[in-house]
Design an enzyme around this catalytic site. Structure first.
Site, PDB file in Angstrom:
ATOM      1  N   HIS A   1       4.579 -27.443  40.359  1.00 15.11           N
ATOM      2  CA  HIS A   1       5.937 -26.994  41.255  1.00 15.11           C
ATOM      3  C   HIS A   1       5.661 -25.283  41.136  1.00 15.11           C
ATOM      4  CE1 HIS A   1      10.017 -25.796  42.273  1.00 15.11           C
ATOM      5  NE2 HIS A   1      10.079 -25.022  41.242  1.00 15.11           N
TER       6      HIS A   1
ATOM      7  N   ASP B   1      10.524 -29.258  46.730  1.00 17.79           N
ATOM      8  CA  ASP B   1       9.587 -28.932  47.382  1.00 17.79           C
ATOM      9  C   ASP B   1       9.472 -29.775  48.536  1.00 17.79           C
ATOM     10  OD1 ASP B   1       8.825 -26.614  45.501  1.00 17.79           O
ATOM     11  OD2 ASP B   1       8.430 -28.353  44.035  1.00 17.79           O
TER      12      ASP B   1
HETATM   13  P1  NAX Z   1      20.954 -20.379  34.780  1.00 20.43           P
HETATM   14  O1  NAX Z   1      20.347 -19.284  34.007  1.00 20.43           O
HETATM   15  O2  NAX Z   1      22.029 -20.067  35.864  1.00 20.43           O
HETATM   16  O3  NAX Z   1      21.245 -21.524  33.832  1.00 20.43           O
HETATM   17  C1  NAX Z   1      20.406 -21.943  32.891  1.00 20.43           C
HETATM   18  C2  NAX Z   1      21.531 -22.560  31.755  1.00 20.43           C
HETATM   19  O4  NAX Z   1      20.501 -23.104  30.677  1.00 20.43           O
HETATM   20  C3  NAX Z   1      21.985 -21.322  31.046  1.00 20.43           C
HETATM   21  O5  NAX Z   1      23.538 -21.645  30.943  1.00 20.43           O
HETATM   22  C4  NAX Z   1      21.620 -21.125  29.523  1.00 20.43           C
HETATM   23  O6  NAX Z   1      22.536 -21.038  28.523  1.00 20.43           O
HETATM   24  C5  NAX Z   1      21.104 -22.953  29.552  1.00 20.43           C
HETATM   25  N1  NAX Z   1      20.111 -22.941  28.596  1.00 20.43           N
HETATM   26  C6  NAX Z   1      19.020 -22.150  28.132  1.00 20.43           C
HETATM   27  N2  NAX Z   1      18.391 -22.629  27.040  1.00 20.43           N
HETATM   28  C7  NAX Z   1      18.833 -23.958  26.897  1.00 20.43           C
HETATM   29  C8  NAX Z   1      18.440 -24.947  25.941  1.00 20.43           C
HETATM   30  N3  NAX Z   1      17.591 -24.757  25.175  1.00 20.43           N
HETATM   31  N4  NAX Z   1      19.343 -26.064  25.746  1.00 20.43           N
HETATM   32  C9  NAX Z   1      20.364 -26.032  26.883  1.00 20.43           C
HETATM   33  N5  NAX Z   1      20.821 -25.272  27.517  1.00 20.43           N
HETATM   34  C10 NAX Z   1      19.865 -24.068  27.633  1.00 20.43           C
HETATM   35  O7  NAX Z   1      19.647 -20.931  35.873  1.00 20.43           O
HETATM   36  P2  NAX Z   1      19.730 -22.183  36.889  1.00 20.43           P
HETATM   37  O8  NAX Z   1      19.947 -21.410  38.220  1.00 20.43           O
HETATM   38  O9  NAX Z   1      20.823 -23.283  36.736  1.00 20.43           O
HETATM   39  O10 NAX Z   1      18.146 -22.686  36.826  1.00 20.43           O
HETATM   40  C11 NAX Z   1      17.639 -23.633  35.729  1.00 20.43           C
HETATM   41  C12 NAX Z   1      16.408 -23.688  35.746  1.00 20.43           C
HETATM   42  O11 NAX Z   1      15.925 -24.500  36.956  1.00 20.43           O
HETATM   43  C13 NAX Z   1      15.654 -22.492  35.915  1.00 20.43           C
HETATM   44  O12 NAX Z   1      14.314 -22.675  34.688  1.00 20.43           O
HETATM   45  C14 NAX Z   1      14.834 -22.504  37.119  1.00 20.43           C
HETATM   46  O13 NAX Z   1      13.527 -21.679  37.135  1.00 20.43           O
HETATM   47  C15 NAX Z   1      14.521 -23.961  37.473  1.00 20.43           C
HETATM   48  N6  NAX Z   1      14.403 -24.410  38.901  1.00 20.43           N
HETATM   49  C16 NAX Z   1      13.911 -25.248  39.133  1.00 20.43           C
HETATM   50  C17 NAX Z   1      13.493 -25.751  40.355  1.00 20.43           C
HETATM   51  C18 NAX Z   1      12.442 -26.960  40.533  1.00 20.43           C
HETATM   52  O14 NAX Z   1      12.650 -27.442  41.716  1.00 20.43           O
HETATM   53  N7  NAX Z   1      12.117 -27.462  39.519  1.00 20.43           N
HETATM   54  C19 NAX Z   1      14.202 -25.149  41.562  1.00 20.43           C
HETATM   55  C20 NAX Z   1      15.469 -24.327  41.236  1.00 20.43           C
HETATM   56  C21 NAX Z   1      15.220 -23.394  39.879  1.00 20.43           C
HETATM   57  O15 NAX Z   1      14.483 -22.403  40.160  1.00 20.43           O
END
Ligand code: NAX
Length: 338
Positions: A188, A160
């Site tokens: 966020h 952000d």
């Molecule tokens: P993806 O869905 O591509 O990847 C998430 C991965 O996490 C998957 O491979 C899944 O198997 C794994 N996972 C789920 N539960 C788990 C657990 N208990 N232990 C270990 N691994 C686990 O999502 P991606 O695009 O990589 O985004 C990841 C996260 O970042 C999401 O929650 C998204 O909302 C968040 N974001 C946060 C941002 C921020 O600024 N704070 C910005 C970008 C993004 O939106």
């Protein structure tokens, strides 16, 4: 003498942000080009193959600084000896899922991960939560690790922050590097407050530069309220609409910025940045909430910039975002997960 490797754990390493993070960490972008790293890729069983594929590609990169890479779905193994934990994997919002359901589903992930960090990580471990809802997930992880100091737990609002700098630079037609002291306050989420009241551009007040650009202070304030704040707060949705997929490389870039500044400190002339850290009551934010603040870092930890004057407009926006954080905390507490 060769430096001791730093152990970095990435949860959700098989996902999109994980894929963008791994190669930059291995290349030395996060901890410097003299610092060897060891990677722990923690996934759930469904994500293991993807993480294993990324590990094969890491090997094919022959990164000079990269030691062993371990892929696991066992938190005890994933956090063993961990110095830096990037908690990226989380439960996404499914169809028909209420916000309260999302919060409690993620509490079921971040509580056990916080406890596993307390049990297995290195004594000096530092944690940054990227997975949403990031602030409250960090609060939950922190609560599950009561013996660790609370300055070890942070959530990512650097994306952000970088978005705010990018928007201001574009509006003023200057390089992002000429901008100092932008701040992101609160959650966020769409309620966050991107604040440029104290920002400078090449040493001059950003507000004055905006007045000159838009033809007076009134027009500058209208631009801030009607365009800048909603654009920054809604940028994630804009990226999804344009790209057809959520922010990935910019999110990984921000996570790397966050850890690098936290571990190595910021250059003396770089001004402050933004991070969500545990509040001790600063600016009236209730103690224990993980809220975004302007912060500095000398490498020893993030420190909140104190004593900034806030006008009524800023105060109201910060209070609204903090009220959302209180609501999130209370929803998790009501479910008995805090
Ligand atoms: P993806 O869905 O591509 O990847 C998430 C991965 O996490 C998957 O491979 C899944 O198997 C794994 N996972 C789920 N539960 C788990 C657990 N208990 N232990 C270990 N691994 C686990 O999502 P991606 O695009 O990589 O985004 C990841 C996260 O970042 C999401 O929650 C998204 O909302 C968040 N974001 C946060 C941002 C921020 O600024 N704070 C910005 C970008 C993004 O939106």
């Amino acid at each position: 003498m060769a430096q001791t490797p730093v152990t970095v754990t990435i949860t959700g390493a098989g996902g999109q942000i994980g894929y963008a993070l791994l190669f930059r960490i291995a290349a030395g972008d996060m901890l410097g080009t003299g610092q060897p790293v060891r990677l722990r890729l923690l996934e759930i069983p469904q994500g293991l193959r993807s993480a294993e594929g990324a590990a094969l590609e890491l090997q094919d990169g022959a990164f000079p600084l990269l030691g062993d890479v371990e892929v696991t779905d066992d938190t005890a193994v994933g956090f063993d000896g961990c110095d830096i934990a990037l908690l990226v994997g989380s439960r996404p919002r499914g169809p028909g899922m209420e916000r309260a359901d999302l919060l409690t589903a993620n509490a079921g992930i971040f509580g056990p991960q916080g406890a596993a960090i307390a049990a297995h990580a290195a004594a000096g471990v530092r944690v940054v939560v990227v997975g949403n809802p990031a602030n409250t997930n960090a609060l939950i992880a922190r609560a599950a690790a009561p013996d660790l100091p609370d300055d070890r737990f942070t959530a990512l609002t650097r994306l952000d922050h970088n978005r705010a700098v990018g928007q201001l630079a574009a509006a003023l037609d200057v390089m992002p590097g000429s901008i100092r002291d932008v701040a992101i306050w609160g959650n966020h989420s769409a309620t966050q407050f991107p604040d440029i009241a104290h920002a400078t551009v090449d040493g001059a007040r950003a507000l004055d530069a905006l007045s000159a650009r838009f033809g007076g202070p009134y027009a500058a304030t209208s631009w801030l309220d009607d365009e800048f704040v909603p654009r920054v707060a809604g940028r994630g949705a804009e990226i999804i609409e344009v790209r057809g997929s959520s922010s990935v490389a910019s999110a990984a870039n921000a996570a790397i910025d966050h850890v690098r500044d936290w571990m190595l400190g910021r250059p003396a002339d770089a001004g402050w940045t933004s991070a969500a850290v545990v509040s001790h009551g600063e600016y009236g934010v209730p103690e224990g909430l993980v809220s975004s603040f302007p912060v500095t870092s000398d490498g020893d930890g993030y420190r909140i910039v104190e004593g900034l004057a806030l006008d009524a407009r800023a105060r109201a926006r910060i209070d609204a975002s903090v009220a959302e954080l209180i609501g999130e905390r209370d929803a998790v507490a009501r479910a008995g997960l805090l």
